[in-house]
Design an enzyme around this catalytic site. Structure first.
Site, PDB file in Angstrom:
ATOM      1  N   ARG A 108       0.838  -1.189   0.000  1.00 44.50           N
ATOM      2  CA  ARG A 108       0.000   0.000   0.000  1.00 44.50           C
ATOM      3  C   ARG A 108       0.874   1.240   0.000  1.00 44.50           C
ATOM      4  O   ARG A 108       1.990   1.218   0.493  1.00 44.50           O
ATOM      5  CB  ARG A 108      -0.965   0.029   1.183  1.00 44.50           C
ATOM      6  N   GLU A 207      -6.559   7.387   7.272  1.00 44.11           N
ATOM      7  CA  GLU A 207      -5.506   8.224   7.872  1.00 44.11           C
ATOM      8  C   GLU A 207      -4.954   9.229   6.862  1.00 44.11           C
ATOM      9  O   GLU A 207      -4.586  10.357   7.214  1.00 44.11           O
ATOM     10  CB  GLU A 207      -4.376   7.321   8.376  1.00 44.11           C
ATOM     11  N   ARG A 211      -5.524   5.556   0.574  1.00 46.48           N
ATOM     12  CA  ARG A 211      -4.632   4.424   0.772  1.00 46.48           C
ATOM     13  C   ARG A 211      -4.857   3.521  -0.433  1.00 46.48           C
ATOM     14  O   ARG A 211      -5.964   2.998  -0.606  1.00 46.48           O
ATOM     15  CB  ARG A 211      -4.913   3.715   2.093  1.00 46.48           C
ATOM     16  N   CYS A 253       0.821  11.245   8.886  1.00 43.41           N
ATOM     17  CA  CYS A 253       1.792  10.832   9.908  1.00 43.41           C
ATOM     18  C   CYS A 253       3.202  10.906   9.313  1.00 43.41           C
ATOM     19  O   CYS A 253       3.456  10.323   8.256  1.00 43.41           O
ATOM     20  CB  CYS A 253       1.515   9.417  10.372  1.00 43.41           C
ATOM     21  N   THR A 255       5.698   9.244   9.931  1.00 43.39           N
ATOM     22  CA  THR A 255       6.335   7.920   9.752  1.00 43.39           C
ATOM     23  C   THR A 255       6.125   7.377   8.346  1.00 43.39           C
ATOM     24  O   THR A 255       6.821   6.453   7.946  1.00 43.39           O
ATOM     25  CB  THR A 255       5.764   6.886  10.737  1.00 43.39           C
ATOM     26  N   ARG A 262       4.149   0.690   2.341  1.00 37.80           N
ATOM     27  CA  ARG A 262       4.377  -0.441   3.221  1.00 37.80           C
ATOM     28  C   ARG A 262       4.113  -1.696   2.406  1.00 37.80           C
ATOM     29  O   ARG A 262       2.980  -1.939   1.978  1.00 37.80           O
ATOM     30  CB  ARG A 262       3.443  -0.416   4.443  1.00 37.80           C
ATOM     31  N   ARG A 290       4.485  -6.989  12.561  1.00 38.78           N
ATOM     32  CA  ARG A 290       3.187  -6.661  13.146  1.00 38.78           C
ATOM     33  C   ARG A 290       2.416  -7.957  13.346  1.00 38.78           C
ATOM     34  O   ARG A 290       2.775  -9.008  12.815  1.00 38.78           O
ATOM     35  CB  ARG A 290       2.389  -5.725  12.230  1.00 38.78           C
ATOM     36  N   GLU A 295      -1.274  -2.984  12.693  1.00 40.63           N
ATOM     37  CA  GLU A 295      -0.576  -2.188  13.693  1.00 40.63           C
ATOM     38  C   GLU A 295      -1.165  -2.407  15.082  1.00 40.63           C
ATOM     39  O   GLU A 295      -2.375  -2.515  15.235  1.00 40.63           O
ATOM     40  CB  GLU A 295      -0.712  -0.716  13.302  1.00 40.63           C
TER      41      GLU A 295
HETATM   42  N1  DAR Z   1       0.385   6.533  16.653  1.00 42.24           N
HETATM   43  C1  DAR Z   1       1.293   7.498  16.026  1.00 42.24           C
HETATM   44  C2  DAR Z   1       1.735   7.019  14.627  1.00 42.24           C
HETATM   45  C3  DAR Z   1       2.559   5.767  14.601  1.00 42.24           C
HETATM   46  C4  DAR Z   1       2.727   5.218  13.172  1.00 42.24           C
HETATM   47  N2  DAR Z   1       1.484   4.595  12.692  1.00 42.24           N
HETATM   48  C5  DAR Z   1       0.647   5.188  11.819  1.00 42.24           C
HETATM   49  N3  DAR Z   1       0.923   6.302  11.217  1.00 42.24           N
HETATM   50  N4  DAR Z   1      -0.500   4.562  11.523  1.00 42.24           N
HETATM   51  C6  DAR Z   1       2.486   7.707  16.955  1.00 42.24           C
HETATM   52  O1  DAR Z   1       3.123   8.763  16.849  1.00 42.24           O
HETATM   53  O2  DAR Z   1       2.750   6.803  17.722  1.00 42.24           O
END
Ligand code: DAR
Length: 347
Positions: A108, A207, A211, A253, A255, A262, A290, A295
């Site tokens: 994704r 999010e 996606r 996010c 990340t 991913r 995971r 997650e």
């Molecule tokens: N819960 C947020 C994001 C962690 C990464 N996961 C995502 N983006 N779905 C944190 O800062 O822990």
């Protein structure tokens, strides 16, 4: 470029009183402020990053805080991000022809549109406009990408539950996303696009605005990758994705910045699962572990979701190669009950 990964909640590590006074009065054109950006981290001490972007401007306006956090997490110097979807010269056969280990393969990417706020900050009217623009493009897809769109509100509870259990459909955002504002006006103007075989799926309004998912049973990583690449070529011609040359594709996010990709396999590793060092072995292979339900979930019956750990400072080609090599090594270790380690030359 090699990227190491950073430590625990990074908001507290990098937010100084000087930065707070420097940034707390700023606001993006979509009204995103420092307080809104860090609300999730303030609400949840177990956050990894603790911050979310409300739009592309967030990454520029709050860069004195966000860039150190992003460097810390990704291990990259933000010197420039490039895309490369080519598989030339890389292995493209089945990762696990016998099907003994790999249950399914999924790749994704997250995408947001440059002229809209991201899900944490978007307003109800703009979310409706974004959905309409995206659905018009999705419903024009042809061939193996042709499919249909279902607004979440139109799904029966039974269909919604079935698809969520099959990991086809998303649920309301978790507590982190809820604090960031992603669940406002739920479920309005969210939905799912899918092909009849459920091998190409697009989530609208989770999010990130989009996606974009390619998936199938078994271990055909190259076929999954090529399907996604084809879709992104078509969608990218009609939708203006938020991105820049330093951070790559912009996501809610941090990340997910960069490739926002991913690439994962659901894989049975019953023998390695019993060893305490599975996560460490995967980390040394550049892979994240995971559970069965994504997650923050746990493995069940030795089945894990294994994926690339790094999204920024690498290309999509790098991610493909890293997952391919890492999974082959894990399978070799599994068949030898973990006797080999990941840098062994004969796997
Ligand atoms: N819960 C947020 C994001 C962690 C990464 N996961 C995502 N983006 N779905 C944190 O800062 O822990």
């Amino acid at each position: 470029m090699s990227c190491s990964t950073g430590a625990a909640m990074l908001l507290h590590k990098h937010l100084t009183p000087e930065l707070t006074s420097r940034l707390e009065k700023l606001k993006t054109r979509n009204g995103w402020t420092l307080r809104k950006a860090m609300q999730s981290g303030l609400d949840h001490e177990d956050s990894q990053m603790g911050v979310y972007a409300g739009d592309s401007e967030t990454y520029a306006l709050f860069s004195p805080l966000l860039h150190p956090i992003i460097r810390d997490h990704s291990g990259c110097n933000l010197g420039g991000h490039t895309s490369d979807f080519s598989l030339d010269g890389l292995p493209q056969g089945d990762l696990d022809p016998s099907g003994e280990f790999i249950i399914s393969t999924r790749i994704r990417v997250g995408r947001n549109l440059a002229r809209y706020a991201f899900p944490p900050a978007i307003g109800a009217r703009a979310r409706a406009e974004l959905e309409a623009e995206v659905v018009q493009v999705l419903t024009g897809l042809k061939g193996e990408l042709a499919g249909e769109y279902h607004p979440l509100a139109s799904l029966s509870e039974a269909q919604r539950r079935t698809w969520v259990e099959q990991h086809v459909l998303f649920k309301p955002g978790d507590r982190f996303l809820d604090s960031a504002g992603v669940n406002r006006d739920w479920p309005r103007n969210r939905g799912i696009f899918h092909t009849p075989d459920l091998r190409f799926i697009v989530w609208v309004g989770e999010e990130d605005a989009l996606r974009i998912i390619s998936m199938q049973p078994g271990s055909g990583l190259a076929a999954v990758f090529r399907r996604l690449t084809s879709a992104l070529d078509v969608l990218g011609e009609q939708l203006d994705f938020a991105r820049d040359s330093r951070l790559g594709y912009h996501t809610a996010c941090p990340t997910n910045l960069g490739t926002a990709m991913r690439a994962s396999v659901l894989i049975r590793l019953p023998r390695l699962s019993r060893r305490p060092d599975l996560h460490a072995r995967c980390a040394r292979l550049g892979l994240a572990v995971r559970g069965l339900h994504g997650e923050h979930s746990d493995a069940e019956d030795g089945v894990h979701d294994i994926s690339n750990a790094v999204r920024l400072g690498v290309t999509e080609r790098d991610i493909y190669r890293q997952l391919w090599r890492g999974v082959r090594k894990l399978i070799a270790m599994e068949t030898r009950n973990g006797i080999l380690n990941e840098d062994s030359q004969d796997i």
